[in-house]
Design an enzyme around this catalytic site. Sequence first.
Site, PDB file in Angstrom:
ATOM      1  N   TYR A  65      85.581  34.212  41.949  1.00 24.38           N
ATOM      2  CA  TYR A  65      85.171  33.971  40.555  1.00 24.38           C
ATOM      3  C   TYR A  65      84.879  32.478  40.350  1.00 24.38           C
ATOM      4  O   TYR A  65      83.848  32.103  39.778  1.00 24.38           O
ATOM      5  CB  TYR A  65      86.276  34.442  39.607  1.00 24.38           C
ATOM      6  CG  TYR A  65      85.954  34.278  38.135  1.00 24.38           C
ATOM      7  CD1 TYR A  65      85.126  35.185  37.484  1.00 24.38           C
ATOM      8  CD2 TYR A  65      86.477  33.218  37.400  1.00 24.38           C
ATOM      9  CE1 TYR A  65      84.826  35.041  36.137  1.00 24.38           C
ATOM     10  CE2 TYR A  65      86.182  33.069  36.047  1.00 24.38           C
ATOM     11  CZ  TYR A  65      85.356  33.981  35.425  1.00 24.38           C
ATOM     12  OH  TYR A  65      85.056  33.836  34.088  1.00 24.38           O
TER      13      TYR A  65
ATOM     14  N   LYS B 251      81.222  30.689  39.351  1.00 26.71           N
ATOM     15  CA  LYS B 251      81.007  29.892  38.144  1.00 26.71           C
ATOM     16  C   LYS B 251      80.581  28.463  38.498  1.00 26.71           C
ATOM     17  O   LYS B 251      79.802  27.846  37.761  1.00 26.71           O
ATOM     18  CB  LYS B 251      82.270  29.906  37.277  1.00 26.71           C
ATOM     19  CG  LYS B 251      82.569  31.290  36.680  1.00 26.71           C
ATOM     20  CD  LYS B 251      81.426  31.799  35.805  1.00 26.71           C
ATOM     21  CE  LYS B 251      81.738  33.107  35.113  1.00 26.71           C
ATOM     22  NZ  LYS B 251      80.645  33.557  34.232  1.00 26.71           N
TER      23      LYS B 251
ATOM     24  N   ILE C  79      89.854  32.608  26.563  1.00 25.38           N
ATOM     25  CA  ILE C  79      89.267  33.272  25.390  1.00 25.38           C
ATOM     26  C   ILE C  79      89.828  34.699  25.310  1.00 25.38           C
ATOM     27  O   ILE C  79      89.904  35.406  26.329  1.00 25.38           O
ATOM     28  CB  ILE C  79      87.720  33.328  25.501  1.00 25.38           C
ATOM     29  CG1 ILE C  79      87.133  31.950  25.910  1.00 25.38           C
ATOM     30  CG2 ILE C  79      87.105  33.826  24.197  1.00 25.38           C
ATOM     31  CD1 ILE C  79      87.361  30.816  24.958  1.00 25.38           C
TER      32      ILE C  79
HETATM   33  N1  LIG Z   1      87.514  35.498  28.497  1.00 21.31           N
HETATM   34  C1  LIG Z   1      87.647  34.313  29.052  1.00 21.31           C
HETATM   35  O1  LIG Z   1      88.714  33.687  28.983  1.00 21.31           O
HETATM   36  C2  LIG Z   1      86.486  33.655  29.745  1.00 21.31           C
HETATM   37  C3  LIG Z   1      86.637  32.336  30.169  1.00 21.31           C
HETATM   38  C4  LIG Z   1      85.586  31.702  30.810  1.00 21.31           C
HETATM   39  C5  LIG Z   1      84.415  32.390  31.033  1.00 21.31           C
HETATM   40  N2  LIG Z   1      84.284  33.688  30.639  1.00 21.31           N
HETATM   41  C6  LIG Z   1      83.004  34.348  30.912  1.00 21.31           C
HETATM   42  O2  LIG Z   1      82.497  34.874  29.714  1.00 21.31           O
HETATM   43  C7  LIG Z   1      81.603  35.950  30.007  1.00 21.31           C
HETATM   44  C8  LIG Z   1      81.924  37.112  29.077  1.00 21.31           C
HETATM   45  O3  LIG Z   1      83.207  37.599  29.376  1.00 21.31           O
HETATM   46  P1  LIG Z   1      84.199  38.166  28.266  1.00 21.31           P
HETATM   47  O4  LIG Z   1      85.382  37.314  28.293  1.00 21.31           O
HETATM   48  O5  LIG Z   1      83.473  38.410  26.998  1.00 21.31           O
HETATM   49  O6  LIG Z   1      84.643  39.527  28.984  1.00 21.31           O
HETATM   50  P2  LIG Z   1      84.256  41.031  28.691  1.00 21.31           P
HETATM   51  O7  LIG Z   1      84.786  41.778  29.865  1.00 21.31           O
HETATM   52  O8  LIG Z   1      84.685  41.409  27.321  1.00 21.31           O
HETATM   53  O9  LIG Z   1      82.650  41.027  28.718  1.00 21.31           O
HETATM   54  C9  LIG Z   1      81.876  41.084  29.886  1.00 21.31           C
HETATM   55  C10 LIG Z   1      80.767  42.099  29.651  1.00 21.31           C
HETATM   56  O10 LIG Z   1      79.900  42.109  30.800  1.00 21.31           O
HETATM   57  C11 LIG Z   1      79.586  43.459  31.071  1.00 21.31           C
HETATM   58  N3  LIG Z   1      79.232  43.623  32.481  1.00 21.31           N
HETATM   59  C12 LIG Z   1      80.080  43.647  33.531  1.00 21.31           C
HETATM   60  N4  LIG Z   1      79.409  43.869  34.659  1.00 21.31           N
HETATM   61  C13 LIG Z   1      78.107  43.982  34.325  1.00 21.31           C
HETATM   62  C14 LIG Z   1      76.939  44.227  35.064  1.00 21.31           C
HETATM   63  N5  LIG Z   1      76.989  44.408  36.395  1.00 21.31           N
HETATM   64  N6  LIG Z   1      75.759  44.295  34.408  1.00 21.31           N
HETATM   65  C15 LIG Z   1      75.713  44.141  33.057  1.00 21.31           C
HETATM   66  N7  LIG Z   1      76.803  43.905  32.296  1.00 21.31           N
HETATM   67  C16 LIG Z   1      77.984  43.825  32.929  1.00 21.31           C
HETATM   68  C17 LIG Z   1      80.833  44.224  30.727  1.00 21.31           C
HETATM   69  O11 LIG Z   1      80.603  45.613  30.530  1.00 21.31           O
HETATM   70  C18 LIG Z   1      81.311  43.518  29.480  1.00 21.31           C
HETATM   71  O12 LIG Z   1      80.808  44.107  28.297  1.00 21.31           O
HETATM   72  C19 LIG Z   1      81.774  36.251  31.489  1.00 21.31           C
HETATM   73  O13 LIG Z   1      80.697  35.687  32.207  1.00 21.31           O
HETATM   74  C20 LIG Z   1      83.070  35.549  31.832  1.00 21.31           C
HETATM   75  O14 LIG Z   1      83.116  35.179  33.189  1.00 21.31           O
HETATM   76  C21 LIG Z   1      85.295  34.337  29.999  1.00 21.31           C
END
Ligand SMILES: NC(=O)c1ccc[n+]([C@@H]2O[C@H](COP(=O)([O-])OP(=O)(O)OC[C@H]3O[C@@H](n4cnc5c(N)ncnc54)[C@H](O)[C@@H]3O)[C@@H](O)[C@H]2O)c1
Length: 250
Positions: A154, A158, A187
């Site tokens: 991961y 990133k 988040i």
């Molecule tokens: N939540 C955190 O703390 C955090 C921190 C840093 C970065 N992020 C990044 O934020 C972004 C959103 O994550 P989130 O926290 O909202 O999580 P989340 O799991 O709620 O959302 C991710 C979404 O991506 C979709 N997804 C997964 N695989 C997929 C694919 N192959 N094709 C299309 N869609 C797909 C999922 O169905 C989901 O709806 C991600 O890129 C994650 O790495 C999240």
Amino acid sequence: MKVAIITGAVGGIGFATVEKFDKEGYAIVAMDIVPSDVGNERLAGINDFVYVSGNLASADDRQALVDAAINTYGRIDVLVNVAGVAPRVRADILEMSEESYDFVMDINLKGTFFLTQLIANQMVKQYKNEGIKGYIANVSSCSAYTSSTNRGEYCMSKAGATMMTKLFADRLAEYGITVNEICPGIIATGMTEKVKEKYDNLIAGGLVPLGRWGLPEDCANAIYTLCSGMLGYTTGQSIIVDGGMHIQRL
Ligand SMILES: NC(=O)c1ccc[n+]([C@@H]2O[C@H](COP(=O)([O-])OP(=O)(O)OC[C@H]3O[C@@H](n4cnc5c(N)ncnc54)[C@H](O)[C@@H]3O)[C@@H](O)[C@H]2O)c1
């Protein structure tokens, strides 16, 4: 009407981003891997949208997303790359499987790169023919620069996303297209649900200067700002959305 493509649109940060662009008057082309009925239900309150169910890791699905945007609205103003996954199993980098590496990289980095390439070419065409300035925003992570040895794939995906942001910012600058990213900290979304207790404790212990979890809306507001034209002289930039967690403290 301006048109925004948002991937991962059903998830925490993605859906908050959909809501923000909707509020600002954009038509939304929303993509996520969940089936059409689930996606359409989640987006039911959005004014003007088309939902495309697809896998970001599939070339055919990425093309179908762009086709849906052009066939429905005829243009693409904004791309927000939100979709991403954590490894299914957190394994030490001395044990990580190739399968897990490929799963995370294929979606987070390869899929995001080739979708951006497709849409960048469309935006270049629109700029040349109609003078439309495109905006691209990526969702990287604090993991781009923070080591977690039990989810190295991961972190690498990133870190790659951050270089991707710079590469496209450089290449697309001549067409007036800005490419920036946010680096969220901790988040509250589905992604962090499984490790909620761990992060609750870390935040209670003072890890985050602002003293709370980040909300999807914190990310959506930063993403929207990057795509609004308000930061028109900013490209290739990372905005950290982490409540101050990156500040080194004594
Ligand atoms: N939540 C955190 O703390 C955090 C921190 C840093 C970065 N992020 C990044 O934020 C972004 C959103 O994550 P989130 O926290 O909202 O999580 P989340 O799991 O709620 O959302 C991710 C979404 O991506 C979709 N997804 C997964 N695989 C997929 C694919 N192959 N094709 C299309 N869609 C797909 C999922 O169905 C989901 O709806 C991600 O890129 C994650 O790495 C999240």
